[in-house]
Design a protein around this motif. Structure first.
Motif, PDB file in Angstrom:
ATOM      1  N   ARG A  29      75.786  39.417 -17.924  1.00 27.07           N
ATOM      2  CA  ARG A  29      76.248  39.204 -19.294  1.00 27.07           C
ATOM      3  C   ARG A  29      76.101  40.461 -20.147  1.00 27.07           C
ATOM      4  O   ARG A  29      76.836  40.646 -21.121  1.00 27.07           O
ATOM      5  CB  ARG A  29      75.479  38.040 -19.932  1.00 27.07           C
ATOM      6  N   ALA A  30      75.180  41.343 -19.762  1.00 24.58           N
ATOM      7  CA  ALA A  30      74.938  42.558 -20.539  1.00 24.58           C
ATOM      8  C   ALA A  30      75.908  43.688 -20.196  1.00 24.58           C
ATOM      9  O   ALA A  30      75.891  44.740 -20.847  1.00 24.58           O
ATOM     10  CB  ALA A  30      73.496  43.032 -20.314  1.00 24.58           C
ATOM     11  N   LEU A  31      76.750  43.502 -19.192  1.00 25.47           N
ATOM     12  CA  LEU A  31      77.692  44.557 -18.797  1.00 25.47           C
ATOM     13  C   LEU A  31      78.684  44.839 -19.925  1.00 25.47           C
ATOM     14  O   LEU A  31      79.151  43.905 -20.600  1.00 25.47           O
ATOM     15  CB  LEU A  31      78.460  44.152 -17.540  1.00 25.47           C
ATOM     16  N   PRO A  32      79.044  46.102 -20.146  1.00 20.55           N
ATOM     17  CA  PRO A  32      80.038  46.421 -21.175  1.00 20.55           C
ATOM     18  C   PRO A  32      81.423  45.949 -20.762  1.00 20.55           C
ATOM     19  O   PRO A  32      81.741  45.892 -19.572  1.00 20.55           O
ATOM     20  CB  PRO A  32      79.978  47.954 -21.259  1.00 20.55           C
ATOM     21  N   ALA A  33      82.242  45.609 -21.735  1.00 15.69           N
ATOM     22  CA  ALA A  33      83.593  45.138 -21.450  1.00 15.69           C
ATOM     23  C   ALA A  33      84.448  46.270 -20.887  1.00 15.69           C
ATOM     24  O   ALA A  33      84.219  47.449 -21.178  1.00 15.69           O
ATOM     25  CB  ALA A  33      84.233  44.594 -22.724  1.00 15.69           C
ATOM     26  N   ALA A  34      85.419  45.914 -20.073  1.00  9.94           N
ATOM     27  CA  ALA A  34      86.343  46.909 -19.527  1.00  9.94           C
ATOM     28  C   ALA A  34      87.228  47.459 -20.640  1.00  9.94           C
ATOM     29  O   ALA A  34      87.518  46.774 -21.623  1.00  9.94           O
ATOM     30  CB  ALA A  34      87.197  46.279 -18.431  1.00  9.94           C
ATOM     31  N   ASN A  35      87.658  48.675 -20.487  1.00  6.58           N
ATOM     32  CA  ASN A  35      88.511  49.338 -21.466  1.00  6.58           C
ATOM     33  C   ASN A  35      89.978  49.053 -21.133  1.00  6.58           C
ATOM     34  O   ASN A  35      90.515  49.582 -20.161  1.00  6.58           O
ATOM     35  CB  ASN A  35      88.251  50.848 -21.462  1.00  6.58           C
TER      36      ASN A  35
END
Length: 237
Positions: A29-35
């Protein structure tokens, strides 16, 4: 404050790795969102397919998930995902004849919470792609809510059932199914209705479509989402 997954796991004493599962979930859940402004060739896209006990979105269950990654515009055969969720009740014989997952394999599958956590770790923050997203997404969402008390609603999806006709308008009326588009682009699938094989065929179709996207100057993930949304709006009018 105890979150939903923690409450669920505390109510599931039979699960031997509750603490580990909780930690893994928080890390995911802490992973950054994809660009989404990245180009396809700079991205990792996860192409997936699911097998279920039937086509009823309310009553039927998720049985298996298959996926393959496209990395920098190439299908990565060493970056695949294939898992069967343990079933308390085996699906019907007619259903087994479709996907080929026998009753014994269904009963001995991976515990659903573990299987879904492995899937989340596999996809990471990356966008998802499927043919007829609504079915795959709904079945995944239902299982995610049941076993992990989470969902994928905020995750971007690319639906080839809309992107393909958006790019090839002249075939839009005559080509509606995955098999139709596979035939058009001469894509062969010896194991139709096997989740990984279908994901691979869908990935091949996407690469064919992406060539047309690049010819039209549509290089980014955002441009694919836009093309898909515009076609949805067009046919809804």
């Amino acid at each position: 404050m105890i979150n939903a997954l923690t409450r669920f796991l505390r109510q599931s004493p039979a699960h031997p790795r509750a603490a580990s599962l909780q930690k893994r979930f928080e890390a995911w859940r802490a992973l950054p969102a994809a660009n989404s402004r990245q180009t396809v060739r700079d991205s990792r896209i996860v192409v997936l397919d699911v097998e279920t006990s039937g086509l009823n979105l309310r009553k039927d269950r998720l049985i298996a998930i298959g996926a393959v990654a496209i990395v920098q515009g190439r299908i990565m055969l060493n970056d695949t995902f294939d898992i069967v969720l343990r079933q308390e009740q085996v699906s019907s014989k007619s259903n087994i004849l479709i996907h080929g997952i026998a009753g014994g394999k269904q009963r001995s599958g991976t515990e659903p919470a573990d299987a879904l956590m492995q899937f989340l770790e596999y996809i990471g923050p990356d966008p998802l792609l499927a043919f007829h997203v609504a079915f795959d997404q709904t079945m995944l969402e239902k299982s995610m809510k049941t076993w992990l008390q989470t969902d994928l609603r905020k995750r971007p999806w690319i639906d080839l059932a809309y992107l393909a006709p958006a790019l090839y308008r002249e075939q839009a009326l005559s080509h509606r199914t995955l098999d139709d588009w596979m035939q058009l682009f001469h894509i062969h699938n010896q194991r139709r209705h096997d989740a990984v094989a279908d994901a691979l065929a869908t990935a091949e179709l996407f690469l064919c479509l992406n060539k047309k996207c690049e010819q039209l100057g549509k290089y980014t993930l955002d441009s694919l989402y836009t093309a898909e949304r515009q076609y949805r709006t067009l046919i809804a009018q």
